[in-house]
Enzyme design. Structure first.
Site, short mmCIF file in Angstrom:
data_model
loop_
_atom_site.label_atom_id
_atom_site.label_comp_id
_atom_site.label_asym_id
_atom_site.label_seq_id
_atom_site.Cartn_x
_atom_site.Cartn_y
_atom_site.Cartn_z
N SER A 114 36.84 -3.27 25.99
CA SER A 114 36.02 -4.00 25.35
C SER A 114 36.24 -5.43 25.17
O SER A 114 36.50 -5.99 26.12
CB SER A 114 35.25 -3.39 24.01
OG SER A 114 34.27 -4.00 23.87
N HIS A 115 36.39 -5.68 23.81
CA HIS A 115 36.41 -7.24 23.56
C HIS A 115 37.98 -7.39 23.33
O HIS A 115 38.25 -8.55 23.07
CB HIS A 115 35.62 -7.46 22.19
CG HIS A 115 36.31 -6.56 21.00
ND1 HIS A 115 35.86 -5.28 21.13
CD2 HIS A 115 36.92 -6.51 20.03
CE1 HIS A 115 36.33 -4.68 19.98
NE2 HIS A 115 36.97 -5.38 19.34
N ASP A 278 30.73 -9.67 25.79
CA ASP A 278 32.10 -9.16 25.71
C ASP A 278 32.66 -8.86 27.00
O ASP A 278 32.01 -8.76 28.02
CB ASP A 278 32.31 -8.36 24.51
CG ASP A 278 31.80 -7.06 24.91
OD1 ASP A 278 31.07 -6.81 25.53
OD2 ASP A 278 32.28 -6.12 24.28
N ASP A 280 33.26 -5.92 28.38
CA ASP A 280 32.38 -4.81 28.96
C ASP A 280 30.90 -5.00 29.04
O ASP A 280 30.25 -4.09 29.40
CB ASP A 280 32.94 -3.38 28.33
CG ASP A 280 32.40 -3.00 27.15
OD1 ASP A 280 32.60 -4.19 26.33
OD2 ASP A 280 32.32 -2.04 26.51
N ASP A 282 28.71 -4.81 26.42
CA ASP A 282 27.76 -4.27 25.35
C ASP A 282 27.37 -5.24 24.23
O ASP A 282 26.49 -4.79 23.55
CB ASP A 282 28.36 -3.08 25.20
CG ASP A 282 29.69 -2.71 24.66
OD1 ASP A 282 30.43 -4.04 24.58
OD2 ASP A 282 30.10 -1.88 24.44
N ARG A 283 28.38 -6.14 23.87
CA ARG A 283 27.95 -7.25 22.77
C ARG A 283 27.13 -8.27 23.25
O ARG A 283 27.18 -8.97 24.33
CB ARG A 283 29.25 -7.63 21.98
CG ARG A 283 30.00 -6.55 21.55
CD ARG A 283 31.34 -6.99 21.08
NE ARG A 283 32.35 -5.59 20.54
CZ ARG A 283 32.89 -5.94 19.32
NH1 ARG A 283 33.29 -6.92 18.76
NH2 ARG A 283 33.68 -4.68 19.07
N LYS A 377 25.14 0.11 23.54
CA LYS A 377 24.56 -1.31 23.05
C LYS A 377 24.52 -2.21 24.31
O LYS A 377 25.12 -1.79 25.16
CB LYS A 377 25.47 -2.06 21.97
CG LYS A 377 26.89 -1.98 22.14
CD LYS A 377 27.56 -2.51 20.81
CE LYS A 377 29.09 -2.64 20.86
NZ LYS A 377 29.82 -1.46 20.79
N ARG A 495 38.88 -4.42 8.02
CA ARG A 495 37.72 -5.30 8.04
C ARG A 495 36.97 -5.05 6.63
O ARG A 495 36.86 -4.11 6.09
CB ARG A 495 36.59 -4.58 8.93
CG ARG A 495 37.19 -4.50 10.63
CD ARG A 495 36.04 -4.58 11.30
NE ARG A 495 36.47 -3.82 12.74
CZ ARG A 495 37.22 -4.73 13.59
NH1 ARG A 495 37.44 -5.93 13.18
NH2 ARG A 495 37.63 -4.26 14.66
C1 VG1 Z 1 34.53 -2.30 16.45
C2 VG1 Z 1 33.29 -2.49 15.71
C3 VG1 Z 1 32.21 -1.54 16.03
C4 VG1 Z 1 32.00 -1.41 17.27
C5 VG1 Z 1 33.40 -0.87 18.23
C6 VG1 Z 1 33.10 -0.73 19.55
O1 VG1 Z 1 35.09 -1.10 16.11
O2 VG1 Z 1 33.44 -2.62 14.30
O3 VG1 Z 1 30.99 -1.81 15.36
O4 VG1 Z 1 31.12 -0.16 17.85
O5 VG1 Z 1 34.18 -2.00 18.02
O6 VG1 Z 1 32.48 -1.95 20.11
P1 VG1 Z 1 36.18 -1.01 14.98
O7 VG1 Z 1 36.44 0.30 14.40
O8 VG1 Z 1 37.29 -1.91 15.60
O9 VG1 Z 1 35.54 -1.82 13.75
V1 VG1 Z 1 33.12 -2.25 21.78
O10 VG1 Z 1 31.96 -3.65 22.26
O11 VG1 Z 1 34.64 -2.69 21.34
O12 VG1 Z 1 33.05 -1.15 22.65
CO CO Z 2 32.35 -3.93 24.11
#
Ligand code: VG1
Ligand code: CO
Length: 542
Positions: A114-115, A278, A280, A282-283, A377, A495
């Site tokens: 992801s990010h 982001d 992948d 989804d954000r 998302k 967080r």
């Molecule tokens: C983070 C975000 C959460 C999101 C997750 C996956 O998780 O806070 O809201 O669903 O990333 O997003 P965490 O456990 O690090 O707080 V993605 O776009 O990374 O798949």
């Molecule tokens: Co993502």
């Protein structure tokens, strides 16, 4: 008959999926048998795979192609009849969800961290999505983890790698591999949800936007949808070429990391609208000219205006948000007379509500927004919803959001992340908080009404998830939430989510860091953040 080889292996500790799949450093994933063990554990945990079809793709980061070749050979050994792979091994997370649902495949495997940054020394990730299209629920991820801890062998077909860049069908042993265009199905789905004609007219009228794909997976999607199908000027998409290391940056669409976009949206000559996605896809981050829309506010504004978009013209069944997301969307739900739901962090918790038709829109404060059109998302979807609303209302982003605050009040909100702190210090801080007795006490002039570790009972299937974040709720509606991240790969990330309701329009334009200053100090003091982590200030503020 292709040769299926059974390879002896031993378990790796810690193959436990977190908030969204298994995420580790590439250096961990490239160890012999590491990926194979996890993939076999998935195949062993999802029922009979014989004769089934699997969706497969990822965000194109370093190790994506290698992983796809391995998973294809293991899918053939597991008896899958067919695997649908996005060309080049590419599928954004929402596009993968779209394909799983459209072609009713036996779920899919999505490769992404992801990010998180990509590259040989950065992060990789893998997750299984169920046939409904969403991330596997905890019961399945627990089973995968349990399996990975007792695994003794995996099965793989011995054969050459295939060409992932050639559209069409190719066989691996008895299994058919279909390499398909990763963009087309997704773009077609978008056309059924938002008013492409209205958005085309908006662009034709001189409206300008910039979309920052951050050298991640959405580049090809954004070029096709925004520039080709909707007629936005060429150059609308920034950083539109997916790179294995995302150009060295964090593909994280926030004010800290999407700096090209923020710079482009600043000043009187700036475009009308800006958005980023982001790694992948989804954000999403939404910007107006000199104006930042928080993800929590974005969800609320989309909910209040969704009826302007054809896919939602008949109204919403309900709105779901993750617990740390601000309550702004709840106010819209109340006004619309529809239910609102509060789930733990992670998109997997929205699946049952969407499947049951209880929620239409969902969102998280972490730049995640989506609807019942897929089970992830969806970054570009959110951008298109905003464009549809802008095309219909013909007001600026800033005017739409400030009018929203005047109508509903503002849930002033900020998230403070303390990244890469020592795991032991982070656990100690959470234990310290859990040991406090706060109900009935007054902290810096505010009375504490609720103090707990958030537990959730799924209203559809009754499953219970505990320890989802420590909540301090105050009598005036303000709150502080503490969680440890479940997506990081190094140390721990704390967080802290801070929120306070403001009814007075005269105070709506205050910088949230100023408006929340008192509560921020309370949050730091209560958790002894500096003493326990050595950090006086957060790493990232969103
Ligand atoms: C983070 C975000 C959460 C999101 C997750 C996956 O998780 O806070 O809201 O669903 O990333 O997003 P965490 O456990 O690090 O707080 V993605 O776009 O990374 O798949
Ligand atoms: Co993502």
């Amino acid at each position: 008959m292709a040769l299926v080889k059974t390879v002896a292996t031993t378990p790796f500790a810690g193959q436990k999926p977190g908030t969204s799949g298994l995420r580790k450093k590439v250096t961990v994933f490239v160890q012999p048998h590491y990926l194979e063990n996890f993939v076999q554990s998935v195949f062993d945990s999802i029922g009979d795979t014989t004769g089934k079809t699997l969706t497969l793709g990822g965000d194109g980061r370093y190790f994506n192609r290698t992983a796809i070749q391995i998973i294809l050979k293991m899918a053939a050994a597991a008896g899958f009849a067919r695997v649908m792979v996005g060309r080049g091994g590419i599928l954004s997370t929402p596009a993968a969800s779209c394909v799983i649902r459209k072609y009713q495949t036996f779920g899919g495997i999505i490769l992404s961290a992801s990010h998180n940054p990509g590259g040989p020394h950065e992060d990789f990730g893998i997750k299984y999505n169920i046939p409904a299209g969403g991330p596997a629920p905890e019961a399945i991820t627990e089973a995968i983890y349990a399996r990975s801890q007792i695994i003794e062998s995996y099965r793989i077909v011995e054969t050459d790698d295939i060409d992932l860049d050639q559209l069409g069908n190719i066989r691996i042993g008895e299994m058919d591999v279909e390499i398909f265009d990763p963009v087309a199905d997704y773009a077609d789905l978008m056309e059924t949800l938002v008013d492409f004609n209205a958005i085309r007219a908006l662009f034709a009228s001189g409206f300008r936007m910039r979309f920052d794909a951050m050298n991640a997976v959405t580049g090809p999607y954004a070029h096709e949808i925004l520039e080709r199908r909707l007629g936005a000027e060429v150059g609308t998409v920034l950083n539109g070429t997916p790179l294995e290391d995302f150009g060295g940056g964090h593909p994280d669409p926030n004010l800290a990391h999407a700096h090209d976009l923020v710079a482009a949206l600043t000043g009187a000559d700036a475009p009308d609208f800006g958005a980023a996605s982001d790694g992948d896809g989804d954000r999403n981050m939404i910007l107006g000219r000199d104006f930042y829309v928080t993800p929590s506010d974005s969800l609320a504004v989309l909910a209040a205006n969704a009826h302007l978009c054809p896919g939602y013209a008949r109204g919403l069944a309900g709105i779901a948000r993750s617990m740390p997301t601000s309550a702004a969307a709840d106010r819209v739900a109340a006004k619309l007379g529809i239910p609102s739901f509060e789930t733990p962090t992670g998109w997997k918790f929205f699946g049952t509500l969407l499947d049951a038709g209880k929620a239409t829109l969902c969102g998280e404060e972490s730049f995640g927004t989506g609807s019942d059109h897929v089970r992830e998302k969806d970054g570009l979807w959110a951008v298109l919803m905003w464009l549809n609303i802008l095309a219909r209302r013909r007001e600026s982003v800033a005017d739409i959001v400030t009018a929203h605050w005047r109508e509903y009040g503002r849930n002033v909100y900020s998230r403070h992340d303390y990244e890469g702190i020592e795991s032991a210090a982070a656990e100690g801080l959470m234990d310290h908080l859990r040991g406090l007795k706060l109900v009935g006490t007054v902290l810096d002039g505010r009375a504490v009404t609720t103090f707990d570790d958030f537990a959730y009972t799924d209203p559809v299937d009754g499953s219970v998830s505990t320890k989802q974040g420590i909540r301090v709720l105050f009598s005036d509606g303000a709150r502080i939430v503490y969680r440890l991240s479940g997506t990081g790969t190094q140390g721990a990330t704390l967080r802290v989510y801070i929120e306070q309701y403001e009814a007075d329009p005269a105070r709506h334009t205050l910088d949230p860091q100023v408006a929340l200053a008192g509560l921020i100090i309370t949050a730091r003091t209560l958790a002894q953040i500096e003493a326990r982590t050595g950090r006086a200030e957060p790493t990232v503020i969103t």
